[in-house]
Design a protein around this motif. Structure first.
Motif, PDB file in Angstrom:
ATOM      1  N   ALA A   1       6.274  -2.801  12.094  1.00 28.65           N
ATOM      2  CA  ALA A   1       4.949  -3.756  11.378  1.00 28.65           C
ATOM      3  C   ALA A   1       3.966  -4.031  12.700  1.00 28.65           C
ATOM      4  CB  ALA A   1       5.462  -5.080  11.072  1.00 28.65           C
ATOM      5  N   GLU A   2       4.365  -4.461  13.739  1.00 29.26           N
ATOM      6  CA  GLU A   2       3.614  -4.619  15.029  1.00 29.26           C
ATOM      7  C   GLU A   2       2.503  -3.523  15.038  1.00 29.26           C
ATOM      8  OE1 GLU A   2       4.237  -5.744  19.649  1.00 29.26           O
ATOM      9  OE2 GLU A   2       5.786  -5.831  18.572  1.00 29.26           O
ATOM     10  N   LEU A   3       3.168  -2.227  15.243  1.00 29.98           N
ATOM     11  CA  LEU A   3       2.117  -0.919  15.711  1.00 29.98           C
ATOM     12  C   LEU A   3       1.362  -0.864  14.268  1.00 29.98           C
ATOM     13  CD1 LEU A   3       5.208   1.510  16.611  1.00 29.98           C
ATOM     14  CD2 LEU A   3       3.143   0.289  18.064  1.00 29.98           C
ATOM     15  N   ARG A   4       1.506  -1.268  13.422  1.00 32.79           N
ATOM     16  CA  ARG A   4       0.609  -1.362  12.175  1.00 32.79           C
ATOM     17  C   ARG A   4      -0.420  -2.494  12.230  1.00 32.79           C
ATOM     18  NH1 ARG A   4       1.387   2.227   7.586  1.00 32.79           N
ATOM     19  NH2 ARG A   4       0.031   0.621   6.488  1.00 32.79           N
ATOM     20  N   GLY A   5      -0.256  -3.317  13.055  1.00 34.62           N
ATOM     21  CA  GLY A   5      -1.136  -4.591  13.120  1.00 34.62           C
ATOM     22  C   GLY A   5      -0.969  -5.773  12.541  1.00 34.62           C
ATOM     23  N   PHE A   6       0.477  -6.135  12.112  1.00 36.19           N
ATOM     24  CA  PHE A   6       0.707  -7.562  11.422  1.00 36.19           C
ATOM     25  C   PHE A   6       2.238  -7.623  11.761  1.00 36.19           C
ATOM     26  CE2 PHE A   6       2.466  -4.089   8.650  1.00 36.19           C
ATOM     27  CZ  PHE A   6       3.755  -4.763   7.991  1.00 36.19           C
ATOM     28  N   LYS A   7       2.375  -8.955  11.408  1.00 35.89           N
ATOM     29  CA  LYS A   7       3.884  -9.378  11.935  1.00 35.89           C
ATOM     30  C   LYS A   7       4.687  -9.411  10.501  1.00 35.89           C
ATOM     31  CE  LYS A   7       2.866 -12.109  15.839  1.00 35.89           C
ATOM     32  NZ  LYS A   7       2.859 -13.300  16.527  1.00 35.89           N
TER      33      LYS A   7
ATOM     34  N   LEU B   1      13.295   2.139   4.023  1.00 35.55           N
ATOM     35  CA  LEU B   1      12.530   0.729   4.397  1.00 35.55           C
ATOM     36  C   LEU B   1      11.423   0.858   4.790  1.00 35.55           C
ATOM     37  CD1 LEU B   1      15.766  -0.571   6.024  1.00 35.55           C
ATOM     38  CD2 LEU B   1      14.902  -1.586   3.944  1.00 35.55           C
ATOM     39  N   LEU B   2      10.967   1.790   5.666  1.00 36.40           N
ATOM     40  CA  LEU B   2       9.710   2.181   6.412  1.00 36.40           C
ATOM     41  C   LEU B   2       8.640   2.247   5.196  1.00 36.40           C
ATOM     42  CD1 LEU B   2      10.890   3.968   9.560  1.00 36.40           C
ATOM     43  CD2 LEU B   2       9.907   1.521   9.497  1.00 36.40           C
ATOM     44  N   THR B   3       8.888   3.157   4.265  1.00 34.94           N
ATOM     45  CA  THR B   3       8.027   3.356   3.275  1.00 34.94           C
ATOM     46  C   THR B   3       7.550   2.207   2.240  1.00 34.94           C
ATOM     47  OG1 THR B   3       8.999   5.823   2.961  1.00 34.94           O
ATOM     48  CG2 THR B   3       7.621   4.723   1.093  1.00 34.94           C
ATOM     49  N   THR B   4       8.916   1.572   2.336  1.00 38.45           N
ATOM     50  CA  THR B   4       8.554   0.088   1.366  1.00 38.45           C
ATOM     51  C   THR B   4       7.564  -0.818   2.314  1.00 38.45           C
ATOM     52  OG1 THR B   4      10.480   0.349   0.231  1.00 38.45           O
ATOM     53  CG2 THR B   4       9.304  -1.710   0.233  1.00 38.45           C
ATOM     54  N   LEU B   5       7.741  -0.903   3.644  1.00 36.88           N
ATOM     55  CA  LEU B   5       6.973  -1.580   4.503  1.00 36.88           C
ATOM     56  C   LEU B   5       5.373  -1.278   4.562  1.00 36.88           C
ATOM     57  CD1 LEU B   5       7.183  -3.683   6.701  1.00 36.88           C
ATOM     58  CD2 LEU B   5       7.214  -1.970   8.393  1.00 36.88           C
ATOM     59  N   ASN B   6       5.326   0.067   4.526  1.00 36.79           N
ATOM     60  CA  ASN B   6       3.846   0.544   4.474  1.00 36.79           C
ATOM     61  C   ASN B   6       3.400   0.180   3.099  1.00 36.79           C
ATOM     62  OD1 ASN B   6       4.214   1.892   6.921  1.00 36.79           O
ATOM     63  ND2 ASN B   6       4.683   3.849   6.208  1.00 36.79           N
ATOM     64  N   GLU B   7       4.102   0.507   2.153  1.00 37.20           N
ATOM     65  CA  GLU B   7       3.669  -0.248   0.709  1.00 37.20           C
ATOM     66  C   GLU B   7       3.331  -1.409   0.778  1.00 37.20           C
ATOM     67  OE1 GLU B   7       5.070  -0.535  -3.824  1.00 37.20           O
ATOM     68  OE2 GLU B   7       6.180   0.386  -2.517  1.00 37.20           O
ATOM     69  N   LEU B   8       3.959  -2.400   1.359  1.00 39.80           N
ATOM     70  CA  LEU B   8       3.729  -3.746   1.424  1.00 39.80           C
ATOM     71  C   LEU B   8       2.707  -4.176   2.039  1.00 39.80           C
ATOM     72  CD1 LEU B   8       7.416  -5.197   1.625  1.00 39.80           C
ATOM     73  CD2 LEU B   8       5.830  -5.365  -0.449  1.00 39.80           C
ATOM     74  N   ASP B   9       2.375  -3.432   3.291  1.00 35.75           N
ATOM     75  CA  ASP B   9       1.412  -3.622   4.045  1.00 35.75           C
ATOM     76  C   ASP B   9      -0.032  -3.515   3.372  1.00 35.75           C
ATOM     77  OD1 ASP B   9      -0.074  -4.318   6.430  1.00 35.75           O
ATOM     78  OD2 ASP B   9      -0.132  -2.028   7.055  1.00 35.75           O
ATOM     79  N   ASN B  10      -0.061  -2.266   2.671  1.00 36.58           N
ATOM     80  CA  ASN B  10      -1.176  -1.897   1.985  1.00 36.58           C
ATOM     81  C   ASN B  10      -1.685  -2.916   1.009  1.00 36.58           C
ATOM     82  OD1 ASN B  10      -1.743   0.408   3.599  1.00 36.58           O
ATOM     83  ND2 ASN B  10      -0.322   1.572   2.209  1.00 36.58           N
TER      84      ASN B  10
END
Length: 233
Positions: free
Chosen positions: A178-184, A204-213
């Motif tokens: 998340a930090e590398l994508r620019g959010f906490k 988990l990481l795929t879901t994290l990307n989806e949630l960030d978007n």
């Protein structure tokens, strides 16, 4: 200049699968060995094994990326796609500075592929240049390989066990990404994801990307109610 043999195995390495984005957990020694391999130092042959989703492919992608950053040639071949590939793809790879063969367990019992890998290993050893890295789900002699000489060759190198992250490690890995994508990623949201989703890191990481978007589009912070809404939980 890239060597022609690399062109037959051209792959688009994931931009986010680097050493910087891999949370090490208890795998510091393995990561150091891979970083050394990327600069042509250390053991010429490495074998490491771990469970599916533990990060085997991520680490191979990261090692290839380090080599490519030096404008050198690296080949990555995922053997779990062997049915769509031809063993002739191994021809001349022994001339490359780095060859990474992922998921060796996929071809266990396939005589055609096992022989091709055995022949490739012998050519690579005779060449005496470059680094070879192979991964599997277990130690070579426990993979079910039908060609004993292939299993014995793979036992000759330096080997590591890739330890899977525990839940706290997975939470730290999610927060790092998340930090590398620019959010906490709030701790409570991270724990919620671990409790409600598969604990496989790729999921988990795929879901994290989806949630960030989704968070960016909705201009909303990541909270448990927002996550429930987006994931329909």
């Amino acid at each position: 200049m890239k060597q022609p043999a690399q062109l037959s195995l051209a792959v688009q390495l994931p931009d986010d699968e680097t050493f910087a984005s891999f949370y090490p957990g208890n795998n510091a020694h393995l990561i150091t060995a891979l970083k050394n391999a990327a600069i042509g130092q250390g053991a010429p042959f490495l074998y490491f094994w771990g469970a599916k989703g533990a990060g085997r492919s991520h680490l191979l992608h990261a090692t290839c990326a380090e080599v490519n950053a030096r404008d050198a040639a690296a080949a990555y071949l995922s053997l779990d796609q062997f049915e769509q590939l031809d063993p002739s793809m191994l021809d001349a790879l022994e001339s490359l500075p780095l060859v990474c063969l992922d998921s060796l367990e996929a071809i266990a019992g396939n005589g055609w592929w096992e022989r091709a890998l055995f022949d490739f290993y012998n050519r690579w050893q005779e060449k005496g240049e470059g680094t070879l890295i192979v991964t599997g789900c277990s130690a070579p002699r426990k993979l079910g390989l039908q060609l004993p000489d292939l299993a014995s060759r793979l036992d000759w190198g330096v080997s590591f066990h890739l330890d899977e992250l525990d839940d706290e490690g997975k939470l730290s890995a999610l927060q790092l990404r998340a930090e590398l994508r620019g959010f906490k990623l709030p701790i409570d949201v991270g724990r919620f994801l671990l409790n409600r989703l598969s604990r496989d890191m790729r999921t988990l990481l795929t879901t994290l990307n989806e949630l960030d978007n989704a968070s960016f589009r909705a201009k909303r912070k990541l909270t448990i109610p927002f996550v429930k809404e987006i994931l329909e939980l």
